[in-house]
Design a protein around this motif. Structure first.
Motif, PDB file in Angstrom:
ATOM      1  N   SER A  78       8.320   2.860 -23.920  1.00 21.02           N
ATOM      2  CA  SER A  78       9.223   2.066 -23.306  1.00 21.02           C
ATOM      3  C   SER A  78      10.537   1.983 -23.884  1.00 21.02           C
ATOM      4  CB  SER A  78       8.754   0.306 -23.199  1.00 21.02           C
ATOM      5  OG  SER A  78       8.460  -0.103 -24.504  1.00 21.02           O
ATOM      6  N   VAL A  79      11.531   1.941 -23.129  1.00 22.49           N
ATOM      7  CA  VAL A  79      13.020   2.329 -23.732  1.00 22.49           C
ATOM      8  C   VAL A  79      13.153   0.944 -24.178  1.00 22.49           C
ATOM      9  CG1 VAL A  79      15.386   2.402 -22.878  1.00 22.49           C
ATOM     10  CG2 VAL A  79      13.467   3.634 -21.842  1.00 22.49           C
ATOM     11  N   GLY A  80      13.825   1.027 -25.545  1.00 18.08           N
ATOM     12  CA  GLY A  80      14.272  -0.030 -26.354  1.00 18.08           C
ATOM     13  C   GLY A  80      13.423  -0.183 -27.577  1.00 18.08           C
ATOM     14  N   SER A  81      12.175   0.615 -27.439  1.00 22.83           N
ATOM     15  CA  SER A  81      11.397   0.482 -28.779  1.00 22.83           C
ATOM     16  C   SER A  81      11.710   1.303 -29.666  1.00 22.83           C
ATOM     17  CB  SER A  81       9.911   0.469 -28.276  1.00 22.83           C
ATOM     18  OG  SER A  81       9.625   1.435 -27.754  1.00 22.83           O
ATOM     19  N   GLY A  82      12.497   2.294 -29.601  1.00 31.80           N
ATOM     20  CA  GLY A  82      12.923   3.269 -30.446  1.00 31.80           C
ATOM     21  C   GLY A  82      13.965   4.280 -29.992  1.00 31.80           C
ATOM     22  N   ASP A  83      14.035   5.494 -30.600  1.00 32.54           N
ATOM     23  CA  ASP A  83      14.790   6.611 -30.222  1.00 32.54           C
ATOM     24  C   ASP A  83      14.424   7.099 -28.832  1.00 32.54           C
ATOM     25  OD1 ASP A  83      16.753   8.563 -30.233  1.00 32.54           O
ATOM     26  OD2 ASP A  83      15.830   9.867 -31.601  1.00 32.54           O
ATOM     27  N   ILE A  84      15.461   7.365 -27.831  1.00 31.55           N
ATOM     28  CA  ILE A  84      15.215   7.621 -26.636  1.00 31.55           C
ATOM     29  C   ILE A  84      14.589   9.030 -26.529  1.00 31.55           C
ATOM     30  CG2 ILE A  84      17.351   8.118 -26.127  1.00 31.55           C
ATOM     31  CD1 ILE A  84      15.102   6.684 -23.466  1.00 31.55           C
ATOM     32  N   LYS A  85      14.978   9.880 -27.442  1.00 32.62           N
ATOM     33  CA  LYS A  85      14.287  11.204 -27.560  1.00 32.62           C
ATOM     34  C   LYS A  85      12.919  11.264 -27.988  1.00 32.62           C
ATOM     35  CE  LYS A  85      15.254  15.674 -29.760  1.00 32.62           C
ATOM     36  NZ  LYS A  85      13.822  15.818 -30.439  1.00 32.62           N
ATOM     37  N   ASN A  86      12.547  10.573 -28.869  1.00 27.66           N
ATOM     38  CA  ASN A  86      11.119  10.349 -29.129  1.00 27.66           C
ATOM     39  C   ASN A  86      10.507   9.794 -27.916  1.00 27.66           C
ATOM     40  OD1 ASN A  86      11.546  11.568 -31.788  1.00 27.66           O
ATOM     41  ND2 ASN A  86      11.851   9.675 -32.659  1.00 27.66           N
ATOM     42  N   ILE A  87      10.720   8.734 -27.457  1.00 26.68           N
ATOM     43  CA  ILE A  87      10.128   8.245 -26.325  1.00 26.68           C
ATOM     44  C   ILE A  87       9.897   9.162 -25.201  1.00 26.68           C
ATOM     45  CG2 ILE A  87      10.221   6.365 -24.456  1.00 26.68           C
ATOM     46  CD1 ILE A  87      11.573   4.730 -26.790  1.00 26.68           C
ATOM     47  N   GLU A  88      10.988   9.815 -24.928  1.00 34.78           N
ATOM     48  CA  GLU A  88      11.074  10.927 -23.612  1.00 34.78           C
ATOM     49  C   GLU A  88       9.974  12.011 -23.814  1.00 34.78           C
ATOM     50  OE1 GLU A  88      11.831  12.765 -19.921  1.00 34.78           O
ATOM     51  OE2 GLU A  88      12.415  10.676 -20.865  1.00 34.78           O
ATOM     52  N   GLU A  89      10.230  12.572 -25.230  1.00 32.57           N
ATOM     53  CA  GLU A  89       9.244  13.665 -25.651  1.00 32.57           C
ATOM     54  C   GLU A  89       7.735  13.273 -25.686  1.00 32.57           C
ATOM     55  OE1 GLU A  89      10.376  14.830 -29.290  1.00 32.57           O
ATOM     56  OE2 GLU A  89      11.977  16.272 -28.833  1.00 32.57           O
ATOM     57  N   ALA A  90       7.325  11.884 -25.787  1.00 30.59           N
ATOM     58  CA  ALA A  90       6.122  11.094 -25.831  1.00 30.59           C
ATOM     59  C   ALA A  90       5.813  11.156 -24.343  1.00 30.59           C
ATOM     60  CB  ALA A  90       5.831   9.999 -26.447  1.00 30.59           C
ATOM     61  N   ARG A  91       6.393  10.869 -23.451  1.00 27.50           N
ATOM     62  CA  ARG A  91       6.350  10.673 -22.196  1.00 27.50           C
ATOM     63  C   ARG A  91       5.848  12.010 -21.497  1.00 27.50           C
ATOM     64  NH1 ARG A  91      10.980   6.632 -19.677  1.00 27.50           N
ATOM     65  NH2 ARG A  91      10.153   4.891 -20.861  1.00 27.50           N
ATOM     66  N   GLU A  92       6.688  12.915 -22.057  1.00 28.17           N
ATOM     67  CA  GLU A  92       6.289  14.398 -21.098  1.00 28.17           C
ATOM     68  C   GLU A  92       5.307  14.861 -21.898  1.00 28.17           C
ATOM     69  OE1 GLU A  92      10.153  16.251 -22.348  1.00 28.17           O
ATOM     70  OE2 GLU A  92      11.289  15.668 -20.531  1.00 28.17           O
ATOM     71  N   ALA A  93       4.799  14.911 -23.096  1.00 27.68           N
ATOM     72  CA  ALA A  93       3.484  15.169 -23.937  1.00 27.68           C
ATOM     73  C   ALA A  93       2.460  14.628 -23.128  1.00 27.68           C
ATOM     74  CB  ALA A  93       3.878  15.044 -25.305  1.00 27.68           C
ATOM     75  N   LEU A  94       2.539  13.439 -22.754  1.00 27.65           N
ATOM     76  CA  LEU A  94       1.411  12.547 -22.242  1.00 27.65           C
ATOM     77  C   LEU A  94       1.269  12.933 -20.888  1.00 27.65           C
ATOM     78  CD1 LEU A  94       1.721   8.984 -23.909  1.00 27.65           C
ATOM     79  CD2 LEU A  94       0.044  10.846 -24.188  1.00 27.65           C
ATOM     80  N   GLY A  95       2.551  13.255 -19.931  1.00 30.90           N
ATOM     81  CA  GLY A  95       2.114  13.785 -18.651  1.00 30.90           C
ATOM     82  C   GLY A  95       1.518  15.021 -18.646  1.00 30.90           C
ATOM     83  N   LEU A  96       1.909  15.799 -19.397  1.00 39.19           N
ATOM     84  CA  LEU A  96       0.932  17.204 -19.811  1.00 39.19           C
ATOM     85  C   LEU A  96      -0.367  17.070 -19.959  1.00 39.19           C
ATOM     86  CD1 LEU A  96       3.831  19.521 -21.464  1.00 39.19           C
ATOM     87  CD2 LEU A  96       2.814  19.524 -18.828  1.00 39.19           C
ATOM     88  N   LEU A  97      -0.695  16.169 -20.716  1.00 43.10           N
ATOM     89  CA  LEU A  97      -1.948  15.875 -21.360  1.00 43.10           C
ATOM     90  C   LEU A  97      -2.944  15.256 -20.066  1.00 43.10           C
ATOM     91  CD1 LEU A  97      -4.115  15.912 -23.422  1.00 43.10           C
ATOM     92  CD2 LEU A  97      -3.291  13.597 -24.257  1.00 43.10           C
TER      93      LEU A  97
END
Length: 129
Positions: A78-97
């Motif tokens: 979720s946005v606001g819980s950390g660096d947006i770059k790390n959050i976006e990369e985690a979302r993309e990685a989980l989408g691929l998973l």
């Protein structure tokens, strides 16, 4: 087999909705293509038209993409819980998973159905022999 068909259609529709949500992504063309192809493979799988070899290639590529995209520091989704770059990369990685897991389920369900049919045929032959 009906379970696979239902799941494939539902995930195909979900991946199409993911395509629609990528319009404001920093790299929309890439993710629209990934989710669009995933939707197509889901719909093909629903009607047993997707070769398992192609699904395996997609699983391997998505798993490799998950490992490559995973952020150095996981900070949630979720946005606001950390660096947006790390959050976006985690979302993309989980989408691929998610894509890899869905295709893995399709292969599993196909193999399970095939084994069940073989067992039923064998039982029928021994029962009436």
């Amino acid at each position: 087999m009906m379970l696979k068909k239902i799941l494939a259609i539902l995930f195909g529709l979900a991946f199409l909705s993911f395509v629609a949500m990528q319009y404001n992504d920093p790299d929309p063309a890439l993710w629209m293509a990934i989710y669009g192809l995933s939707a197509v493979l889901c719909f093909l799988s629903a009607f047993d038209k997707a070769p398992h070899g192609l699904l395996w290639v997609a699983i391997i590529l998505c798993t490799a993409g998950t490992l490559y995209m995973w952020p150095d520091k996981y900070e949630g989704l979720s946005v606001g819980s950390g660096d947006i770059k790390n959050i976006e990369e985690a979302r993309e990685a989980l989408g691929l998973l998610l894509v890899a897991a869905v295709f893995g389920c399709f292969i599993f369900l196909d193999k399970y159905t095939l084994r069940s049919r073989k067992a039923a045929d064998q039982l029928r032959k021994t029962k009436w022999a």
